[in-house]
Design a protein around this motif. Structure first.
Motif, mmCIF file in Angstrom:
data_model
loop_
_atom_site.group_PDB
_atom_site.id
_atom_site.type_symbol
_atom_site.label_atom_id
_atom_site.label_comp_id
_atom_site.label_asym_id
_atom_site.label_seq_id
_atom_site.Cartn_x
_atom_site.Cartn_y
_atom_site.Cartn_z
ATOM 1 N N GLY A 113 -13.649 -4.068 -12.275
ATOM 2 C CA GLY A 113 -14.174 -5.093 -11.374
ATOM 3 C C GLY A 113 -13.822 -4.837 -9.922
ATOM 4 N N ASP A 114 -13.796 -5.915 -9.127
ATOM 5 C CA ASP A 114 -13.565 -5.766 -7.692
ATOM 6 C C ASP A 114 -12.328 -6.495 -7.182
ATOM 7 O OD1 ASP A 114 -14.534 -8.344 -7.925
ATOM 8 O OD2 ASP A 114 -15.959 -8.175 -6.258
ATOM 9 N N SER A 115 -11.459 -6.951 -8.077
ATOM 10 C CA SER A 115 -10.116 -7.283 -7.603
ATOM 11 C C SER A 115 -9.464 -5.965 -7.190
ATOM 12 C CB SER A 115 -9.307 -7.973 -8.705
ATOM 13 O OG SER A 115 -9.898 -9.211 -9.042
ATOM 14 N N ARG A 116 -8.381 -6.024 -6.439
ATOM 15 C CA ARG A 116 -7.826 -4.787 -5.905
ATOM 16 C C ARG A 116 -6.321 -4.700 -6.087
ATOM 17 N NH1 ARG A 116 -10.945 -3.690 -0.086
ATOM 18 N NH2 ARG A 116 -13.009 -3.310 -1.003
ATOM 19 N N VAL A 117 -5.847 -3.441 -6.073
ATOM 20 C CA VAL A 117 -4.416 -3.152 -6.064
ATOM 21 C C VAL A 117 -4.142 -2.215 -4.894
ATOM 22 C CG1 VAL A 117 -2.454 -2.213 -7.333
ATOM 23 C CG2 VAL A 117 -4.269 -3.435 -8.565
ATOM 24 N N TYR A 118 -3.159 -2.589 -4.078
ATOM 25 C CA TYR A 118 -2.745 -1.789 -2.933
ATOM 26 C C TYR A 118 -1.291 -1.370 -3.108
ATOM 27 C CZ TYR A 118 -6.797 -3.551 -0.234
ATOM 28 O OH TYR A 118 -8.050 -3.867 0.224
ATOM 29 N N LEU A 119 -0.951 -0.238 -2.498
ATOM 30 C CA LEU A 119 0.428 0.254 -2.458
ATOM 31 C C LEU A 119 0.871 0.344 -1.008
ATOM 32 C CD1 LEU A 119 2.958 1.656 -3.753
ATOM 33 C CD2 LEU A 119 1.721 3.816 -3.454
ATOM 34 N N LEU A 120 2.000 -0.295 -0.698
ATOM 35 C CA LEU A 120 2.620 -0.182 0.623
ATOM 36 C C LEU A 120 3.859 0.693 0.479
ATOM 37 C CD1 LEU A 120 2.465 -1.426 3.616
ATOM 38 C CD2 LEU A 120 4.375 -2.848 2.851
ATOM 39 N N ARG A 121 3.890 1.804 1.211
ATOM 40 C CA ARG A 121 5.039 2.713 1.185
ATOM 41 C C ARG A 121 5.366 3.138 2.604
ATOM 42 N NH1 ARG A 121 4.699 7.826 -2.633
ATOM 43 N NH2 ARG A 121 5.282 6.214 -4.173
ATOM 44 N N ASP A 122 6.612 2.925 2.987
ATOM 45 C CA ASP A 122 7.067 3.300 4.334
ATOM 46 C C ASP A 122 6.153 2.710 5.410
ATOM 47 O OD1 ASP A 122 9.119 4.801 3.167
ATOM 48 O OD2 ASP A 122 7.857 6.586 3.049
ATOM 49 N N GLY A 123 5.676 1.497 5.175
ATOM 50 C CA GLY A 123 4.855 0.804 6.158
ATOM 51 C C GLY A 123 3.386 1.130 6.100
ATOM 52 N N GLY A 124 2.994 2.147 5.325
ATOM 53 C CA GLY A 124 1.592 2.537 5.231
ATOM 54 C C GLY A 124 0.930 1.959 3.989
ATOM 55 N N LEU A 125 -0.313 1.511 4.142
ATOM 56 C CA LEU A 125 -1.026 0.835 3.057
ATOM 57 C C LEU A 125 -2.182 1.700 2.567
ATOM 58 C CD1 LEU A 125 -1.273 -1.995 1.565
ATOM 59 C CD2 LEU A 125 -3.122 -2.471 3.197
ATOM 60 N N ARG A 126 -2.335 1.776 1.220
ATOM 61 C CA ARG A 126 -3.521 2.419 0.666
ATOM 62 C C ARG A 126 -3.954 1.695 -0.600
ATOM 63 N NH1 ARG A 126 -2.638 6.325 -3.493
ATOM 64 N NH2 ARG A 126 -0.413 6.682 -3.927
#
Length: 280
Positions: A113-126
């Motif tokens: 679907g279109d819910s999302r998962v993001y990863l924040l590492r050392d201040g950077g988001l992807r």
């Protein structure tokens, strides 16, 4: 051992009459499910999926993660099929799902679907999940840029979801291992956030120290931007620590036992329990 430490917030928003989002937060499993807008009984689809997937994951802690995700999603889909058979007015109900499982060493994502998962590492988001939407498909084939996709009138057309159609593929879900380590932060969210709040703002808020504060401020940011949909945010810190025992927390539509399709039929814990309990 790795595990999650976090919190979540789910809000009905400023336009919708009821919340069709569901979420669950626990030390080794967390998820967000968003009942697909415009379909029948979206809150039943998301609540049933959230309950079945979280209960399956908790009762089978320690098993290999990838097949566990597949089995949990298949059990949820079977419950949705049963729910439609019980009440034909639910035909067409569906939900997104983004779930992360941890076994103490690895983290695996199950996503549709279109819910999302993001990863924040050392201040950077992807973004670590992939949207199963029409505009994402058009981006993948070079027909749209990311900027054009953000405002495209069909950006919310979902191509894949969990539904109650007995003919659907029970394994039609992305299952991937996430490269995570201690100190990382994960965000699971419904499109009620990402449709209204830009990634730069999401990254800024995720740098707040407290996970609950970050989830609350992200939710408030979506409300300030119009809140035209339900919004759910789950913020998880990846930490090292001893094995823990603890109840999870249910959020949104899954808090209402009446939204859960006959959990006894699939041998789940009593729907009146406040949340599935970890057997660890």
């Amino acid at each position: 051992m790795l595990r999650f430490s976090g919190a979540g917030v789910s809000d009905v928003g400023r336009v919708r009459e009821h919340n069709e989002d569901s979420a669950f937060v626990a030390p080794y499993v967390a998820l967000v499910a968003d009942g697909v807008g415009g379909a029948a009984a979206g809150e039943v689809a998301s609540a049933t999926t959230a309950y079945v997937v979280s209960a399956t994951a908790l009762t089978r802690f320690g098993e290999r993660l990838e097949p566990l995700v597949v089995d949990a999603v298949a059990a949820a889909r079977a419950s949705l099929v049963h729910g439609v058979r019980m009440d034909e007015s639910r035909e067409g109900m569906a939900t997104t799902l983004s779930v992360v499982l941890c076994d103490g060493a690895r983290v695996v994502l199950g996503h549709v679907g279109d819910s999302r998962v993001y990863l924040l590492r050392d201040g950077g988001l992807r973004q670590v999940s992939r949207d199963h939407t029409y505009v994402q498909q058009m981006q993948d084939t070079g027909q749209l840029t990311a900027q054009e996709a953000a405002s495209h009138p069909w950006r919310n057309v979902v191509l894949r979801s969990l539904d109650g159609d007995p003919g659907s593929d029970p394994h039609d879900i992305d299952v991937v291992e996430l490269d995570v380590r201690e100190g990382d932060r994960l965000l699971l969210c419904s499109d009620g956030l990402t449709d209204l709040v830009e990634d730069a703002r999401i990254a800024e808020v995720l740098r707040l120290e407290d996970p609950h504060s970050a989830a609350a401020v992200l939710t408030q940011s979506a409300l300030v931007a119009g809140g035209r949909d339900n919004v759910t945010c789950v913020v998880l810190d990846v930490i090292e620590g001893p094995l823990v025992v603890g109840d999870g927390r249910l959020l949104g539509a899954v808090q209402e036992a009446a939204n859960i399709v006959d959990p006894a039929a699939v041998h789940l814990p009593d729907a009146a329990d406040p949340a599935p309990r970890s057997p660890v």
